[in-house]
Scaffold this motif. Structure first.
Motif, PDB file in Angstrom:
ATOM      1  N   SER A  68       0.936  -1.361   0.284  1.00  6.34           N
ATOM      2  CA  SER A  68       0.028   0.010  -0.028  1.00  6.34           C
ATOM      3  C   SER A  68      -0.032   1.410  -0.387  1.00  6.34           C
ATOM      4  CB  SER A  68      -0.454  -0.065   1.435  1.00  6.34           C
ATOM      5  OG  SER A  68      -1.393   1.473   1.017  1.00  6.34           O
ATOM      6  N   PRO A  69       0.203   1.623  -0.925  1.00  3.49           N
ATOM      7  CA  PRO A  69       0.908   3.328  -1.273  1.00  3.49           C
ATOM      8  C   PRO A  69       1.221   4.386   0.252  1.00  3.49           C
ATOM      9  CG  PRO A  69      -0.242   3.253  -2.761  1.00  3.49           C
ATOM     10  CD  PRO A  69      -0.274   1.889  -2.271  1.00  3.49           C
ATOM     11  N   TYR A  70      -0.267   4.433   0.363  1.00  2.00           N
ATOM     12  CA  TYR A  70      -0.731   5.404   1.726  1.00  2.00           C
ATOM     13  C   TYR A  70      -0.446   4.246   2.552  1.00  2.00           C
ATOM     14  CZ  TYR A  70      -4.055   5.429  -2.307  1.00  2.00           C
ATOM     15  OH  TYR A  70      -4.534   5.516  -3.452  1.00  2.00           O
ATOM     16  N   PRO A  79      -5.789  -5.879   2.732  1.00  7.76           N
ATOM     17  CA  PRO A  79      -8.005  -5.550   2.787  1.00  7.76           C
ATOM     18  C   PRO A  79      -8.543  -6.436   1.794  1.00  7.76           C
ATOM     19  CG  PRO A  79      -6.459  -4.106   1.335  1.00  7.76           C
ATOM     20  CD  PRO A  79      -5.368  -5.481   1.735  1.00  7.76           C
ATOM     21  N   TRP A  80      -8.294  -6.836   0.698  1.00 12.62           N
ATOM     22  CA  TRP A  80      -8.933  -7.216  -0.530  1.00 12.62           C
ATOM     23  C   TRP A  80      -9.050  -9.360  -0.080  1.00 12.62           C
ATOM     24  CZ3 TRP A  80      -5.441  -3.684  -2.294  1.00 12.62           C
ATOM     25  CH2 TRP A  80      -6.114  -2.951  -3.309  1.00 12.62           C
ATOM     26  N   GLY A  86     -13.201   0.072   4.905  1.00 14.53           N
ATOM     27  CA  GLY A  86     -12.461  -1.429   4.928  1.00 14.53           C
ATOM     28  C   GLY A  86     -11.491  -1.390   4.046  1.00 14.53           C
ATOM     29  N   LYS A  87     -10.681  -0.220   4.587  1.00 17.74           N
ATOM     30  CA  LYS A  87      -9.058   0.657   3.342  1.00 17.74           C
ATOM     31  C   LYS A  87      -7.751  -0.066   4.805  1.00 17.74           C
ATOM     32  CE  LYS A  87     -11.744   3.068   0.532  1.00 17.74           C
ATOM     33  NZ  LYS A  87     -11.637   2.408  -1.048  1.00 17.74           N
ATOM     34  N   ASP A 137      -8.140   7.941   7.247  1.00 17.58           N
ATOM     35  CA  ASP A 137      -7.516   7.823   6.484  1.00 17.58           C
ATOM     36  C   ASP A 137      -5.254   8.086   6.797  1.00 17.58           C
ATOM     37  OD1 ASP A 137      -6.809  10.012   5.323  1.00 17.58           O
ATOM     38  OD2 ASP A 137      -8.153   9.474   3.546  1.00 17.58           O
ATOM     39  N   SER A 138      -5.064   7.744   5.940  1.00 22.52           N
ATOM     40  CA  SER A 138      -4.011   7.928   6.009  1.00 22.52           C
ATOM     41  C   SER A 138      -3.245   9.167   6.350  1.00 22.52           C
ATOM     42  CB  SER A 138      -2.613   7.731   4.210  1.00 22.52           C
ATOM     43  OG  SER A 138      -3.031   8.177   2.900  1.00 22.52           O
ATOM     44  N   VAL A 164      -3.954   3.384  -8.976  1.00 21.78           N
ATOM     45  CA  VAL A 164      -4.463   1.951  -7.722  1.00 21.78           C
ATOM     46  C   VAL A 164      -6.119   1.655  -8.624  1.00 21.78           C
ATOM     47  CG1 VAL A 164      -5.857   0.758  -5.389  1.00 21.78           C
ATOM     48  CG2 VAL A 164      -3.466   2.891  -5.308  1.00 21.78           C
TER      49      VAL A 164
HETATM   50  C1  GSF Z   1      -6.728   5.598   0.446  1.00 22.64           C
HETATM   51  C2  GSF Z   1      -6.815   4.386   0.759  1.00 22.64           C
HETATM   52  C3  GSF Z   1      -6.856   2.242   0.053  1.00 22.64           C
HETATM   53  O1  GSF Z   1      -7.698   2.992  -1.033  1.00 22.64           O
HETATM   54  C4  GSF Z   1      -5.684   6.394   2.467  1.00 22.64           C
HETATM   55  O2  GSF Z   1      -5.592   5.462   3.415  1.00 22.64           O
HETATM   56  O3  GSF Z   1      -5.022   7.664   2.224  1.00 22.64           O
HETATM   57  N1  GSF Z   1      -7.674   7.550   0.779  1.00 22.64           N
HETATM   58  C5  GSF Z   1      -7.163   6.635   1.543  1.00 22.64           C
HETATM   59  N2  GSF Z   1      -6.231   1.652   0.216  1.00 22.64           N
HETATM   60  C6  GSF Z   1      -6.245   0.292  -0.185  1.00 22.64           C
HETATM   61  C7  GSF Z   1      -4.843  -0.116  -0.077  1.00 22.64           C
HETATM   62  S1  GSF Z   1      -4.507   0.389  -1.542  1.00 22.64           S
HETATM   63  O4  GSF Z   1      -4.602   0.752  -2.184  1.00 22.64           O
HETATM   64  O5  GSF Z   1      -3.429   0.959  -0.902  1.00 22.64           O
HETATM   65  C8  GSF Z   1      -7.422  -0.882   0.427  1.00 22.64           C
HETATM   66  O6  GSF Z   1      -7.596  -0.454   1.368  1.00 22.64           O
HETATM   67  N3  GSF Z   1      -8.889  -0.782  -0.567  1.00 22.64           N
HETATM   68  C9  GSF Z   1      -9.355  -1.672   0.038  1.00 22.64           C
HETATM   69  C10 GSF Z   1     -10.697  -1.361  -1.013  1.00 22.64           C
HETATM   70  O7  GSF Z   1     -11.515  -2.677  -0.345  1.00 22.64           O
HETATM   71  O8  GSF Z   1     -10.705  -0.508  -1.390  1.00 22.64           O
END
Ligand code: GSF
Length: 204
Positions: free
Chosen positions: A9-11, A33-34, A47-48, A62-63, A105
């Motif tokens: 995860s880049p975040y 998370p998936w 869920g992220k 979030d981040s 992403v």
């Molecule tokens: C984005 C987090 C995110 O999309 C942040 O924390 O800054 N705006 C948020 N995380 C993805 C993983 S990744 O691509 O880093 C995630 O957890 N996705 C799971 C889902 O169900 O969308």
């Protein structure tokens, strides 16, 4: 405190770099998370990842909210300046870098769908956003050593941009952003030599 994230995860990487730069001890809980049995929704209803879980059980996401909190909680190596205009500019670059990451992403997820379910319009939209965002990041950096021109120190703007570029290298190695934007390449190289970036290189 405990940080829940995946190792790609880049975040999540942005948050880990901030924790390391600020020398804040934390426990890392790696989660996908998936996956169907992921525990992430019990910490974050969206869920992220990343999610930061504090000693008192409070979950932070979030981040951007996490890094804001971390920068306040420890005086070591401030990454978000306090002067309102500079602070706004730093957070603006972070938003831009995160936006490029969002597009990357989304494009990566789209690529994973079955060919008959893929939308070329959606893919083109994400790619356009990605390239426009890179252009804007490059313009914002210019020939300065760091995004924040009048300072010699790294800020959250540089960290966020470095994580975005690292994610592009991971998922889209065919995008030659280094040739298009040599100034971003110089920044990425400088960041890559820091322990915080070395320790958080994405692991697939
Ligand atoms: C984005 C987090 C995110 O999309 C942040 O924390 O800054 N705006 C948020 N995380 C993805 C993983 S990744 O691509 O880093 C995630 O957890 N996705 C799971 C889902 O169900 O969308």
């Amino acid at each position: 405190m405990k940080l829940i994230t995946s190792l790609t995860s880049p975040y999540g990487r942005k948050v880990r770099v901030v924790l390391l730069e600020k020398k804040i001890p934390f426990h890392l809980q790696v989660e996908n998370p998936w996956s169907s049995d992921t525990p992430v929704p019990s910490f974050n209803p969206l869920g992220k990842v990343p999610v930061l879980v504090l000693e008192d059980g409070i979950s932070v996401f979030d981040s951007r909210v996490i890094v804001e909190y971390l920068d306040h909680v420890s005086p070591v190596a401030h990454l978000i300046p306090s002067e309102p205009k500079i602070r706004m500019m730093v957070r603006g670059v972070e938003a831009l870098a995160d936006g490029v990451t969002d597009a990357a992403v989304a494009a990566n997820l789209e690529r994973k769908r079955a060919p008959e379910q893929r939308s070329s319009e959606w893919m083109t939209l994400q790619e356009k956003t990605l390239f426009r965002g890179l252009e804007a990041l490059s313009e914002a950096l210019g020939e300065k050593p760091w995004f924040l021109g009048n300072s010699n120190s790294m800020t959250l703007a540089d960290v966020a941009c470095g994580c975005t570029l690292g994610y592009l290298d991971l998922r889209f190695p065919e995008i030659d952003w280094r040739t298009a934007h040599p100034n971003l390449a110089r920044l990425a190289e400088k960041l890559a030599s820091r322990a915080s970036f070395m320790e958080t290189v994405p692991v697939v």
